[in-house]
Design an enzyme around this catalytic site. Sequence first.
Site, PDB file in Angstrom:
ATOM      1  N   HIS A 143     -17.009  15.030 -35.646  1.00 43.52           N
ATOM      2  CA  HIS A 143     -16.798  16.187 -35.103  1.00 43.52           C
ATOM      3  C   HIS A 143     -16.765  17.528 -35.236  1.00 43.52           C
ATOM      4  O   HIS A 143     -15.496  17.572 -35.627  1.00 43.52           O
ATOM      5  CB  HIS A 143     -16.827  15.792 -33.113  1.00 43.52           C
ATOM      6  CG  HIS A 143     -16.858  16.205 -32.198  1.00 43.52           C
ATOM      7  ND1 HIS A 143     -16.668  17.509 -31.966  1.00 43.52           N
ATOM      8  CD2 HIS A 143     -17.802  15.929 -31.490  1.00 43.52           C
ATOM      9  CE1 HIS A 143     -16.958  18.530 -30.830  1.00 43.52           C
ATOM     10  NE2 HIS A 143     -18.703  16.706 -30.685  1.00 43.52           N
ATOM     11  N   ASP A 182     -21.859   9.984 -29.502  1.00 48.11           N
ATOM     12  CA  ASP A 182     -23.380   9.386 -29.809  1.00 48.11           C
ATOM     13  C   ASP A 182     -23.439   8.106 -30.125  1.00 48.11           C
ATOM     14  O   ASP A 182     -24.596   7.729 -30.068  1.00 48.11           O
ATOM     15  CB  ASP A 182     -23.557  10.541 -30.830  1.00 48.11           C
ATOM     16  CG  ASP A 182     -23.764  12.031 -29.694  1.00 48.11           C
ATOM     17  OD1 ASP A 182     -24.186  12.492 -28.684  1.00 48.11           O
ATOM     18  OD2 ASP A 182     -22.860  13.054 -30.420  1.00 48.11           O
TER      19      ASP A 182
END
Length: 431
Positions: free
Chosen positions: A308, A366
């Site tokens: 991320h 996700d």
Amino acid sequence: MSSDKKAVLHWGDGKSTEFPVLTGTIGPEVVDIRSLYGKTGMFTYDPGFMSTACATSRITYIDGDEGVLLYRGYSIEQLAQSCDFLEVCYLLLNGELPNAKQRGEFVNTVTRHTMVHDQLNRFFTGFRRDAHPMAVMVGVVGALSAFYHDSLDINNPEHRKISAFRLIAKIPTIVAMTYKYSMGQPFVYPRNDLSYSENFMRMMFAVPAEEYKMNPVLVRALDRILILHADHEQNASTSTVRQAGSSGANPFACMAAGIACLWGPAHGGANEACLNMLEEIGDASKIPEFIKQVKDKNSNVKLMGFGHRVYKNYDPRAKLMRETCHEVLNELGLHDDRLFKLAIALEKVALEDEYFVSRKLYPNVDFYSGIVQRALGIPVAMFTCIFALARTVGWIAQWAEMVGDPENKIARPRQLYAGAPRRDVVPLEKR
């Protein structure tokens, strides 16, 4: 905010300039360089704003190294376990969790704004049935300002409040209508006796031929998805909403801008990419070969759902989504779901591999949210629309905070020009 600290910039022939250092509640200190150009004639160069704070905010805080996400000071773990989505909406908009009376009034107001103008129904027929749902969302949400122009004065607090209620209430209706239109099914109108998430699931999946039965486990799973995606600090779409709003644009136009930005595969489309990756791997026996390709610099294969921009630790939302994934699949009797088992196996391999561990590539939200949405019956093409639905309240809160900020100015980034120097136009016959 300010402190006694100063940052000193040494430049030119022995020149130096001091700049104030600002201190927030928690997090890194910030060097205030607003006077940099006036004092030195120079700008900073920071593509992607990797080291630049663009706003002062009291809404969301992320500590990427520790894997912490706070909404108004409350941890995402506690909120996801103890609150429903509309309580979190109230928190993001107002700064505090509601008491019972405030919650009741807030829920009642949102519930009675869920209908959309009847003429908006006909607006959908201007789109092709096979149009991407996000293309429809951008157009319809942007068009709301043409239907609700009685609340567009951004300097009027009451107008801002009404617009906030309208957006939070109507976006689920619009998302469901977008899906129904793509399926060729009749629109399903909201019902005032249902909760926010119940209403949305019914509008998505009910048909006139039979009664739609609510599953509380699935409703709670959707509610958790919405909570986990409600806000995430100054990400690309939120920054887009703020930048559009800095010009004085109305809130519906700003939300449409945020949706357009979210549409990008590097932002809102990541969960769809994770699902596609798992489908391509196909079987746990193929994971070693897949990992080998990921490590190959000459390969274009990427490990989606890991790592991320901000988090350098396990994304706290991913842990909660993993739990939700277990709950949903068990409820539906899908605990042997091929993709979920494959995701667990891939996660185990990646978390134990020094290549990924050394690069701090941990699972993000996700990685599991696509599997959960798939189990709920939401088609892949609608994943980013669900993200937009959840993020609407964060965008509104950020927009409202920006509009009320006395230091707000129209966004105007600078650039490092690398084009041709000044030159003269040569007459056409001499070129």
